[in-house]
Motif scaffolding. Sequence first.
Motif, PDB file in Angstrom:
ATOM      1  N   ALA A  73       0.839  -1.212   0.000  1.00  0.00           N
ATOM      2  CA  ALA A  73       0.000   0.000   0.000  1.00  0.00           C
ATOM      3  C   ALA A  73       0.872   1.261   0.000  1.00  0.00           C
ATOM      4  O   ALA A  73       1.174   1.802  -1.065  1.00  0.00           O
ATOM      5  CB  ALA A  73      -0.966  -0.022   1.171  1.00  0.00           C
ATOM      6  N   CYS A  74       1.323   1.716   1.133  1.00  0.00           N
ATOM      7  CA  CYS A  74       2.094   2.967   1.175  1.00  0.00           C
ATOM      8  C   CYS A  74       2.756   3.114   2.541  1.00  0.00           C
ATOM      9  O   CYS A  74       2.305   2.514   3.516  1.00  0.00           O
ATOM     10  CB  CYS A  74       1.178   4.158   0.916  1.00  0.00           C
ATOM     11  SG  CYS A  74      -0.373   4.080   1.839  1.00  0.00           S
ATOM     12  N   ILE A  75       3.806   3.895   2.578  1.00  0.00           N
ATOM     13  CA  ILE A  75       4.533   4.085   3.838  1.00  0.00           C
ATOM     14  C   ILE A  75       4.786   5.570   4.099  1.00  0.00           C
ATOM     15  O   ILE A  75       4.676   6.399   3.208  1.00  0.00           O
ATOM     16  CB  ILE A  75       5.894   3.334   3.845  1.00  0.00           C
ATOM     17  CG1 ILE A  75       6.633   3.519   2.514  1.00  0.00           C
ATOM     18  CG2 ILE A  75       5.729   1.881   4.165  1.00  0.00           C
ATOM     19  CD1 ILE A  75       7.560   4.616   2.431  1.00  0.00           C
ATOM     20  N   GLY A  76       5.151   5.849   5.346  1.00  0.00           N
ATOM     21  CA  GLY A  76       5.592   7.202   5.703  1.00  0.00           C
ATOM     22  C   GLY A  76       4.562   7.962   6.514  1.00  0.00           C
ATOM     23  O   GLY A  76       3.413   7.548   6.643  1.00  0.00           O
ATOM     24  N   GLY A  77       5.019   9.084   7.070  1.00  0.00           N
ATOM     25  CA  GLY A  77       4.126   9.929   7.855  1.00  0.00           C
ATOM     26  C   GLY A  77       4.933  10.772   8.828  1.00  0.00           C
ATOM     27  O   GLY A  77       6.083  10.455   9.113  1.00  0.00           O
ATOM     28  N   PRO A  78       4.313  11.829   9.350  1.00  0.00           N
ATOM     29  CA  PRO A  78       5.035  12.765  10.215  1.00  0.00           C
ATOM     30  C   PRO A  78       5.644  12.109  11.455  1.00  0.00           C
ATOM     31  O   PRO A  78       6.670  12.546  11.947  1.00  0.00           O
ATOM     32  CB  PRO A  78       3.961  13.782  10.614  1.00  0.00           C
ATOM     33  CG  PRO A  78       2.681  13.345  10.016  1.00  0.00           C
ATOM     34  CD  PRO A  78       2.928  12.203   9.098  1.00  0.00           C
ATOM     35  N   LYS A  79       4.997  11.017  11.915  1.00  0.00           N
ATOM     36  CA  LYS A  79       5.492  10.338  13.115  1.00  0.00           C
ATOM     37  C   LYS A  79       6.954   9.886  12.968  1.00  0.00           C
ATOM     38  O   LYS A  79       7.691   9.796  13.945  1.00  0.00           O
ATOM     39  CB  LYS A  79       4.597   9.117  13.377  1.00  0.00           C
ATOM     40  CG  LYS A  79       4.909   8.361  14.641  1.00  0.00           C
ATOM     41  CD  LYS A  79       3.947   7.198  14.838  1.00  0.00           C
ATOM     42  CE  LYS A  79       4.377   6.333  16.007  1.00  0.00           C
ATOM     43  NZ  LYS A  79       3.655   5.064  16.054  1.00  0.00           N
ATOM     44  N   TRP A  80       7.356   9.588  11.725  1.00  0.00           N
ATOM     45  CA  TRP A  80       8.701   9.041  11.521  1.00  0.00           C
ATOM     46  C   TRP A  80       9.626  10.010  10.778  1.00  0.00           C
ATOM     47  O   TRP A  80      10.731   9.642  10.395  1.00  0.00           O
ATOM     48  CB  TRP A  80       8.607   7.709  10.747  1.00  0.00           C
ATOM     49  CG  TRP A  80       7.707   6.730  11.430  1.00  0.00           C
ATOM     50  CD1 TRP A  80       8.010   5.968  12.522  1.00  0.00           C
ATOM     51  CD2 TRP A  80       6.342   6.425  11.089  1.00  0.00           C
ATOM     52  NE1 TRP A  80       6.923   5.209  12.885  1.00  0.00           N
ATOM     53  CE2 TRP A  80       5.884   5.457  12.024  1.00  0.00           C
ATOM     54  CE3 TRP A  80       5.459   6.860  10.103  1.00  0.00           C
ATOM     55  CZ2 TRP A  80       4.595   4.930  11.985  1.00  0.00           C
ATOM     56  CZ3 TRP A  80       4.176   6.344  10.060  1.00  0.00           C
ATOM     57  CH2 TRP A  80       3.756   5.392  10.996  1.00  0.00           C
TER      58      TRP A  80
END
Length: 369
Positions: A73-80
């Motif tokens: 699907a997809c990865i990533g985000g502000p948390k990391w």
Amino acid sequence: MTVRKILTLSGDGIGPEVMTATRRVMDWFQAQDRIRFEISEGLIGGSSYDVHKIPLTDDTVARAKAADAVLFACIGGPKWDQLPYDVRPEKGLLRLRKEMGLFANLRPAIVMDALAGASSLKTDLVRGLDIMIVRELIGGIYFGEPRGVEQLPDGTRRGYNTQAYSTAEILRIAHVAFELARKRGKRLCSVDKANVMESGLVWREEITKLRNAQYPDVDLSHMYIDNCSMQLVRAPKQFDVIVTDNLFGDILSDLASMLTGSLGMLPSASLGAVGPDGRQPAMYEPVHGSAPDIAGKGIANPLAMILSFAMMLRYSFNLGTDADLLKRAVQNVLSSGVRTSDIAEPGQTAIGTTAMADAVVKELTKLAK
Ligand code: NAD
């Protein structure tokens, strides 16, 4: 019936939501007794980091290699976002592509009639658009050595990367593009910057030689990247299949995506070389990212993910009829005015992720009667 082993990697953000929706469609195909899947799940990106402190484990790599196909699907985000570069979610995805040897990225840019108005270009320029961009995925300037940042004597810095392509790297991606062109409109446009880059000159010459030797039935043209960018927004329907390197393909495929109106509609496939056992490593994924702004709200458009599954049916399992059926179901759903919020036009009511998947399943049932 052959059992197809699929590894699903939901990743981060809206990933789990669009994956769950896609599983409803996969379940429909299983229930028809047309296909048998053995589906297992794995972690990648931020969700892997949270458990293992790395964005991709060796175990997940091994399971991806053992699967008949990977649905990601997809990865990533502000948390990391503040993590060191080598454990960032993106690193997990780059490593997986490299480990699986996925050198060919196929990104169709198709404008479905019902959505022609959503394009930023005039409707008549994009209505009926159906092009395929084939991007080299694991070579070129993103991986070339030497690379780095050096400190200069005057106290300033210099960042540098290397663009390089060997004959073997060019030929393997070119074969994929010629074969695809053969199954479509028999036209291939190769894009480079041969007027100023040696790597581009070699690219152009090797592709021309291959065409003359093995694909005389395919109409091959060459275009410089700057001209191709202009042509894609001036008259995109002139193209059938485009083949290009990693950097140019990254940019061109995003540009072509926008011709179609919404990120939530765009599938992709990444393929490796066919092995001696006849198996071809393959990963299917939507073009969009993890959309942190709408994650958890149940409103993400699952169609890019569902259409990625359709590409899996076509390219990994040679089930073109089933892939066409699924594509037609999506088209019909859109034609009936059903929309998620990203593709809703003024006056149209938007439905959520699960309801969109259910609408596709309902249409599949209708079409299969
Ligand atoms: P994005 O694609 O996640 O989102 C861009 C915009 O499109 C957002 O407004 C989002 O809400 C919308 N959007 C995206 N997919 C949608 C869908 N299915 N339905 C409805 N709307 C959708 O890009 P971004 O905001 O630049 O990046 C967010 C995160 O995703 C970042 O951490 C980035 O690194 C990551 N990313 C991952 C991938 C990948 O996993 N292949 C690709 C691109 C970005």
